[in-house]
Every structure is written in structure tokens, then in C-alpha cells.
Design a protein around this motif. Structure first.
Motif, PDB file in Angstrom:
ATOM      1  N   GLN A  27       5.785   1.173   9.100  1.00  0.00           N
ATOM      2  CA  GLN A  27       5.422   2.587   9.239  1.00  0.00           C
ATOM      3  C   GLN A  27       5.715   3.380   7.968  1.00  0.00           C
ATOM      4  O   GLN A  27       5.149   4.455   7.766  1.00  0.00           O
ATOM      5  N   ASN A  28       6.589   2.876   7.117  1.00  0.00           N
ATOM      6  CA  ASN A  28       6.887   3.530   5.845  1.00  0.00           C
ATOM      7  C   ASN A  28       6.054   2.968   4.701  1.00  0.00           C
ATOM      8  O   ASN A  28       6.055   3.521   3.613  1.00  0.00           O
ATOM      9  N   ILE A  29       5.364   1.864   4.959  1.00  0.00           N
ATOM     10  CA  ILE A  29       4.529   1.238   3.933  1.00  0.00           C
ATOM     11  C   ILE A  29       3.101   1.767   3.992  1.00  0.00           C
ATOM     12  O   ILE A  29       2.455   2.006   2.960  1.00  0.00           O
ATOM     13  N   ILE A  30       2.582   1.959   5.201  1.00  0.00           N
ATOM     14  CA  ILE A  30       1.171   2.337   5.373  1.00  0.00           C
ATOM     15  C   ILE A  30       0.768   3.566   4.554  1.00  0.00           C
ATOM     16  O   ILE A  30      -0.267   3.544   3.875  1.00  0.00           O
ATOM     17  N   PRO A  31       1.540   4.676   4.560  1.00  0.00           N
ATOM     18  CA  PRO A  31       1.093   5.859   3.798  1.00  0.00           C
ATOM     19  C   PRO A  31       0.981   5.625   2.296  1.00  0.00           C
ATOM     20  O   PRO A  31       0.257   6.365   1.618  1.00  0.00           O
ATOM     21  N   THR A  32       1.670   4.619   1.761  1.00  0.00           N
ATOM     22  CA  THR A  32       1.610   4.390   0.308  1.00  0.00           C
ATOM     23  C   THR A  32       0.196   4.050  -0.148  1.00  0.00           C
ATOM     24  O   THR A  32      -0.182   4.373  -1.275  1.00  0.00           O
ATOM     25  N   ASN A  33      -0.575   3.394   0.714  1.00  0.00           N
ATOM     26  CA  ASN A  33      -1.939   3.016   0.356  1.00  0.00           C
ATOM     27  C   ASN A  33      -2.890   4.206   0.305  1.00  0.00           C
ATOM     28  O   ASN A  33      -3.937   4.145  -0.342  1.00  0.00           O
ATOM     29  N   TYR A  34      -2.537   5.277   0.987  1.00  0.00           N
ATOM     30  CA  TYR A  34      -3.433   6.425   1.081  1.00  0.00           C
ATOM     31  C   TYR A  34      -3.027   7.564   0.149  1.00  0.00           C
ATOM     32  O   TYR A  34      -3.880   8.356  -0.260  1.00  0.00           O
ATOM     33  N   PHE A  35      -1.743   7.649  -0.174  1.00  0.00           N
ATOM     34  CA  PHE A  35      -1.266   8.775  -0.979  1.00  0.00           C
ATOM     35  C   PHE A  35      -0.752   8.365  -2.351  1.00  0.00           C
ATOM     36  O   PHE A  35      -0.322   9.219  -3.122  1.00  0.00           O
ATOM     37  N   GLY A  36      -0.789   7.064  -2.671  1.00  0.00           N
ATOM     38  CA  GLY A  36      -0.307   6.610  -3.972  1.00  0.00           C
ATOM     39  C   GLY A  36       1.180   6.814  -4.170  1.00  0.00           C
ATOM     40  O   GLY A  36       1.651   6.970  -5.298  1.00  0.00           O
ATOM     41  N   VAL A  64      17.255  -7.060   0.127  1.00  0.00           N
ATOM     42  CA  VAL A  64      15.912  -6.516   0.413  1.00  0.00           C
ATOM     43  C   VAL A  64      15.833  -5.051   0.020  1.00  0.00           C
ATOM     44  O   VAL A  64      14.897  -4.624  -0.676  1.00  0.00           O
ATOM     45  N   VAL A  65      16.812  -4.258   0.465  1.00  0.00           N
ATOM     46  CA  VAL A  65      16.808  -2.824   0.161  1.00  0.00           C
ATOM     47  C   VAL A  65      16.956  -2.598  -1.346  1.00  0.00           C
ATOM     48  O   VAL A  65      16.240  -1.787  -1.948  1.00  0.00           O
ATOM     49  N   GLY A  66      17.868  -3.331  -1.971  1.00  0.00           N
ATOM     50  CA  GLY A  66      18.135  -3.149  -3.399  1.00  0.00           C
ATOM     51  C   GLY A  66      16.962  -3.540  -4.271  1.00  0.00           C
ATOM     52  O   GLY A  66      16.546  -2.786  -5.165  1.00  0.00           O
ATOM     53  N   PHE A  67      16.411  -4.727  -4.036  1.00  0.00           N
ATOM     54  CA  PHE A  67      15.292  -5.182  -4.867  1.00  0.00           C
ATOM     55  C   PHE A  67      14.020  -4.399  -4.587  1.00  0.00           C
ATOM     56  O   PHE A  67      13.182  -4.236  -5.478  1.00  0.00           O
ATOM     57  N   ASN A  68      13.863  -3.903  -3.359  1.00  0.00           N
ATOM     58  CA  ASN A  68      12.712  -3.044  -3.076  1.00  0.00           C
ATOM     59  C   ASN A  68      12.768  -1.790  -3.947  1.00  0.00           C
ATOM     60  O   ASN A  68      11.745  -1.344  -4.493  1.00  0.00           O
ATOM     61  N   PHE A  69      13.978  -1.225  -4.097  1.00  0.00           N
ATOM     62  CA  PHE A  69      14.133  -0.049  -4.962  1.00  0.00           C
ATOM     63  C   PHE A  69      13.903  -0.417  -6.428  1.00  0.00           C
ATOM     64  O   PHE A  69      13.195   0.286  -7.162  1.00  0.00           O
ATOM     65  N   ILE A  70      14.497  -1.523  -6.872  1.00  0.00           N
ATOM     66  CA  ILE A  70      14.377  -1.940  -8.274  1.00  0.00           C
ATOM     67  C   ILE A  70      12.919  -2.182  -8.651  1.00  0.00           C
ATOM     68  O   ILE A  70      12.445  -1.725  -9.695  1.00  0.00           O
ATOM     69  N   PHE A  71      12.198  -2.885  -7.783  1.00  0.00           N
ATOM     70  CA  PHE A  71      10.808  -3.212  -8.099  1.00  0.00           C
ATOM     71  C   PHE A  71       9.848  -2.053  -7.843  1.00  0.00           C
ATOM     72  O   PHE A  71       8.678  -2.129  -8.203  1.00  0.00           O
ATOM     73  N   SER A  72      10.351  -0.976  -7.218  1.00  0.00           N
ATOM     74  CA  SER A  72       9.522   0.212  -6.983  1.00  0.00           C
ATOM     75  C   SER A  72       9.708   1.262  -8.060  1.00  0.00           C
ATOM     76  O   SER A  72       8.735   1.859  -8.524  1.00  0.00           O
ATOM     77  N   ARG A  73      10.974   1.496  -8.468  1.00  0.00           N
ATOM     78  CA  ARG A  73      11.260   2.689  -9.261  1.00  0.00           C
ATOM     79  C   ARG A  73      12.013   2.448 -10.559  1.00  0.00           C
ATOM     80  O   ARG A  73      12.315   3.406 -11.255  1.00  0.00           O
ATOM     81  N   SER A  74      12.354   1.223 -10.889  1.00  0.00           N
ATOM     82  CA  SER A  74      13.124   0.983 -12.118  1.00  0.00           C
ATOM     83  C   SER A  74      12.208   0.598 -13.266  1.00  0.00           C
ATOM     84  O   SER A  74      10.979   0.521 -13.122  1.00  0.00           O
ATOM     85  N   ALA A  75      12.814   0.317 -14.391  1.00  0.00           N
ATOM     86  CA  ALA A  75      12.044  -0.076 -15.581  1.00  0.00           C
ATOM     87  C   ALA A  75      11.342  -1.411 -15.391  1.00  0.00           C
ATOM     88  O   ALA A  75      10.367  -1.709 -16.096  1.00  0.00           O
ATOM     89  N   ASN A 123      -0.556   2.174  -8.696  1.00  0.00           N
ATOM     90  CA  ASN A 123       0.435   2.868  -7.871  1.00  0.00           C
ATOM     91  C   ASN A 123       0.150   2.725  -6.379  1.00  0.00           C
ATOM     92  O   ASN A 123       1.072   2.798  -5.561  1.00  0.00           O
ATOM     93  N   THR A 124      -1.127   2.508  -6.016  1.00  0.00           N
ATOM     94  CA  THR A 124      -1.472   2.404  -4.598  1.00  0.00           C
ATOM     95  C   THR A 124      -0.995   1.108  -3.965  1.00  0.00           C
ATOM     96  O   THR A 124      -0.924   1.002  -2.731  1.00  0.00           O
ATOM     97  N   ILE A 125      -0.664   0.117  -4.790  1.00  0.00           N
ATOM     98  CA  ILE A 125      -0.204  -1.161  -4.226  1.00  0.00           C
ATOM     99  C   ILE A 125       1.182  -1.558  -4.721  1.00  0.00           C
ATOM    100  O   ILE A 125       1.686  -2.614  -4.373  1.00  0.00           O
ATOM    101  N   THR A 126       1.808  -0.698  -5.519  1.00  0.00           N
ATOM    102  CA  THR A 126       3.141  -1.012  -6.031  1.00  0.00           C
ATOM    103  C   THR A 126       4.135  -1.229  -4.894  1.00  0.00           C
ATOM    104  O   THR A 126       4.950  -2.164  -4.937  1.00  0.00           O
ATOM    105  N   SER A 127       4.105  -0.376  -3.873  1.00  0.00           N
ATOM    106  CA  SER A 127       5.059  -0.504  -2.765  1.00  0.00           C
ATOM    107  C   SER A 127       4.884  -1.822  -2.026  1.00  0.00           C
ATOM    108  O   SER A 127       5.871  -2.463  -1.642  1.00  0.00           O
TER     109      SER A 127
END
Length: 461
Positions: free
Chosen positions: A165-174, A242-253, A275-279
């Protein structure tokens, strides 16, 4: 025009009724879709093959890896004993005096770490039953307690939660899974406090009446904790990964969006906006890391059950995504019908505030379909681009749209025909009559919270 609106309403009503009666959505959804098309005077076969199937297939293409890997991660956490270890440690640490809080926190830790709602219910129930019995709290309050910890704020409010439910909006709103973190945290705190207060109120009511755990219950679990379980800190490590690497691969360098050349992505794979598929990419990698860690946690125990566990996870993920994709196909056919224009205008005109209008649309559709992910997907497929354009005109960020849509999906979806509600009651051996009121209240509390946030956000626009 009235008859064309009636065609859509009738189809939606049949979808709810048949799903509630236990008929498979995979079969029911295309049938009621074709009924709506027929009553609207549309073209049956083109609507089915070119609209329904195209959008259902597109949804599966976008989200199947997450459904599959999420199911595997949850199953590995279950058969390794890690999920039970986490639940047992939290419940026993807080003790019977804080039984409700302990169960809520145990569910929250597992759900936020990426374990599916169904696995959480199975893992936590034995320990919840034991501690509720020890504290002499009515068993009928267990489903509402599990629902608060697993079906509400950790599912779609807290930033970074890997639930679909937190992944679906990423495809529509970037956006990414950490969209509008402050709003999500504030909403989660409101839901958590309100839910705990309600459940404690119910506990005190029962205490005043002299009602205890009760006797003659069905599906009573065996004594929890008799099997030797893995160490708590080792068990929680895959969730942290899972939580840590999800953040690293989403928002880090080292975000996954920087792994490939944009020109290559555009030319070879037709990906014009990474950006539409990064998450999705970041969560796929994070879940794979979590799965490997969970397997290494108790490899001897997993080896004995790996074949059957993977088969069950794969089958479960297929059923889940095809059910949701079927509802997405239904929604996309409905939006092509003449009567939908009036319905759409009614939703849009529910409020001039795009956040409130979006919350109404998602909530209504989630309630109709009995599925948070299904209702969310239909709403954003049909109206996502409209809300994005409208929000940009009035200065609302896509991140706010993401968080409001995600949180709104987990409200009215838990009507009596919801699959998660039915499964939770079956696991605990209770009925709608005994326990549904508390499930309904804690999820309605979430719905109210979404609208409070949506209205409040307008004051600062």
C-alpha cells in the motif's frame, strides 16, 4: 444516464456481495465487468481483451516482484522461527499488565519490517492468546489488537514501510516510500494513541462487568514458546536490513536510480523517468537481502521446510496479485463507461481540496472492493493524473498526495468482506459478531485521521 450509473453500481454491488460470499475475485471481477459493459451498451470483447486484460497485465508487471519477494520473506521469517521469536520476546518483555500494548508493538515491528499481514497474524496469535489469558482479558479483543498493530499505521502511514500500500503510489506520483515522513509519523502517532485508548477502554469495560478471557473458545493455540526459537536480536536483524537497505537504495548516494545510465534506460528499456520505479527497485533489492539473512539465521530448520515454504509463498503471492489485478482491470473498464463521468465528477466535487477529494475516492473504492491495494490501485489508475495536475496548480507536493492516498486505502477497506478481516477472525477462532466492532473502530479511527490531516494540510498551503 441514470441506467448507465445503475449499471456500474449494480456491478460494484455484485462484486462486493460475491467476494463476501467467498467466490474467487479472479473469476467474479471479469464477469461483473462484462455485465457493466453490457448494461451500458458497450462492446464486450474489446473491453475485456484490450482494456481489462491490458491493465491487469500492466499491474502484474509492475508489482509482481514485490508481491512474490514479500511473500517469500514473510514465509522464511515464519519457518525460521524469527517471526515467532520477535513476537514472543516483545510480548513477554512487557508482560501481562501491558498485554494490549505488547501485542500491538509485536505486530508493528513485524509489519514495518516487511512481514506480510497474514504471516504476522499467524505468528503473533499464539502469544497474544497466552498473555491475554494470563491477564484475564477477553479473547474477543485479540483481533482488534492485532488489527491495530498490523492493519493500520505500519501498513501505510509510517515512512519507508515496505507494504504494498506504500509502494503503489510511487508509480503514479514519482515519489518514494519515504514520502511526506512528518505527516506519516504524525498520523501514525494519532492512530496508535487513539487505538490504544479505545482497546484499553474496552478492556476496562469488560473488567467492570467481570468478563475474563472466557471459555469454550475454538482454535485455541497450543502453549506458545515450547519450541526453541532463535535469538531475538538475530531474528530482528533481517527486518532491520530490509528497512535500512530500502532507505539506502532509495535516498542515499548509492540509490538504485544512479546504477544505470539514463540514456541507456531511455533508449533500451523505454524508461524515461527512473524516479517512477526507483522505489520498486530499491525494495526488490532490500527484500532479497532480507531473505538471504533470514535463511542464514536458522538454515537447518529452513532446509527442512524450504520447498513447501517457497511453494506456499509463491502460490499465495500469485493469488494476492491476481485478485488485485482483477480489481484494477475492473476499475479501468468502468472508467470507460458513460456513467462513470457522473460518478467521477461527484467524487471530484466532494471537495475543492484535492487531498480530501483523493482521500474520499480511495476510501470509497477500497471499501467497495474490500481491498486496500485494490481500491488504491483503481483510484490512482483512474484519477491519479488528475489529482497530480490539480495538486501542482495549488502548490501541493506529490509526496502529500502519496501519503494521503496510501493512508486512506487502509480505512474502509476493512469492511466485513475484507479478506484480511475474514482470515484474522478464522485464525483466532472468533466471529464477526464477537470481534468485528473493534476491528472496525481502529480502522475507522485511521480514516478519520486521514481526513483531519488532509484538512489541516490546506491551512498551510
Amino acid at each position: 444516464m441514470f441506467f448507465q450509473i445503475l449499471a456500474i453500481v449494480l456491478a460494484l454491488g455484485l462484486l462486493i456481495f460475491l467476494a463476501y460470499r467467498g467466490f474467487p475475485v479472479i473469476i467474479v471481477a471479469p464477469l461483473v465487468t462484462l455485465l457493466a459493459v453490457f448494461l451500458s451498451g458497450g462492446h464486450l470483447l474489446p473491453s475485456y481483451t484490450e482494456v481489462y486484460m491490458s491493465h491487469a497485465a500492466s499491474y502484474i508487471k509492475s508489482f509482481f516482484p514485490i508481491f512474490l519477494l514479500g511473500a517469500i520473506f514473510g514465509k522464511v521469517m515464519e519457518i525460521s522461527g524469527a517471526a515467532a521469536s520477535i513476537a514472543q520476546t516483545i510480548v513477554r518483555s512487557l508482560g501481562s499488565k501491558r498485554a494490549i500494548l505488547a501485542v500491538v508493538l509485536a505486530c508493528s515491528a513485524l509489519t514495518y519490517g516487511g512481514v506480510s499481514l497474514f504471516v504476522v497474524a499467524f505468528a503473533v496469535y499464539p502469544f497474544a492468546a497466552a498473555i491475554f489469558k494470563e491477564a484475564n482479558i477477553p479473547k474477543r479483543l485479540i483481533p482488534g489488537t492485532i488489527a491495530l498493530g498490523a492493519f493500520t499505521y505500519t501498513m501505510d502511514a509510517l515512512p519507508g514501510t515496505p507494504q504494498i500500500q506504500n509502494i503503489i503510489p510511487t508509480n503514479y506520483f514519482g515519489t518514494d516510500t519515504y514520502a511526506a515522513p512528518a505527516v506519516g509519523i504524525i498520523g501514525a502517532i494519532m492512530i496508535f494513541i487513539g487505538g490504544i485508548l479505545w482497546l484499553e477502554h474496552r478492556r476496562k469495560q469488560a473488567l467492570a462487568k467481570g468478563e475474563g478471557y472466557g471459555t469454550g473458545h475454538t482454535n485455541e493455540p497450543e502453549s506458545a514458546g515450547e519450541t526453541k526459537l532463535p535469538n531475538f536480536w538475530l531474528s530482528i536483524f533481517p527486518l532491520i536490513l530490509v528497512v535500512g537497505f530500502n532507505f539506502i537504495f532509495s535516498r542515499s548516494a548509492i540509490s538504485v536510480k544512479n546504477w544505470y545510465d539514463e540514456t541507456v534506460l531511455a533508449d533500451a528499456f523505454n524508461i524515461t523517468n527512473v524516479n517512477t520505479i526507483t522505489s520498486s527497485w530499491s525494495l526488490i533489492v532490500a527484500l532479497m537481502i532480507g531473505i538471504l539473512a533470514a535463511m542464514l539465521l536458522n538454515i537447518r530448520r529452513i532446509k527442512l521446510k524450504l520447498t513447501t515454504g517457497l511453494t506456499a509463498a509463491a502460490m499465495g503471492s500469485l493469488l494476492a496479485i491476481f485478485n488485485t489485478a482483477s480489481e484494477v482491470g475492473f476499475g479501468n473498464v468502468v472508467k470507460t463507461l458513460p456513467g462513470f463521468t457522473i460518478i467521477q465528477n461527484g467524487v471530484f466535487n466532494a471537495s475543492s481540496n484535492p487531498l480530501v477529494s483523493e482521500a474520499v475516492a480511495v476510501n470509497v473504492l477500497a471499501g467497495i472492493t474490500g481491498s486496500a491495494s485494490g481500491g488504491l490501485s483503481i483510484a490512482l489508475e483512474v484519477m491519479g493524473s488528475h489529482y497530480l495536475n490539480l495538486a501542482q496548480q495549488v502548490g501541493i507536493s506529490p509526496e502529500m498526495l502519496h501519503r494521503i492516498a496510501s493512508m486512506a486505502s487502509g480505512g474502509m477497506d476493512t469492511l466485513p468482506h475484507n479478506g484480511a478481516v475474514i482470515t484474522l477472525l478464522a485464525i483466532t477462532g472468533l466471529t464477526h459478531r464477537q470481534s468485528y466492532q473493534d476491528i472496525f473502530i481502529v480502522t475507522i479511527l485511521k480514516t478519520v485521521t486521514v481526513f483531519i490531516i488532509a484538512f489541516a494540510a490546506t491551512l498551510f498551503m
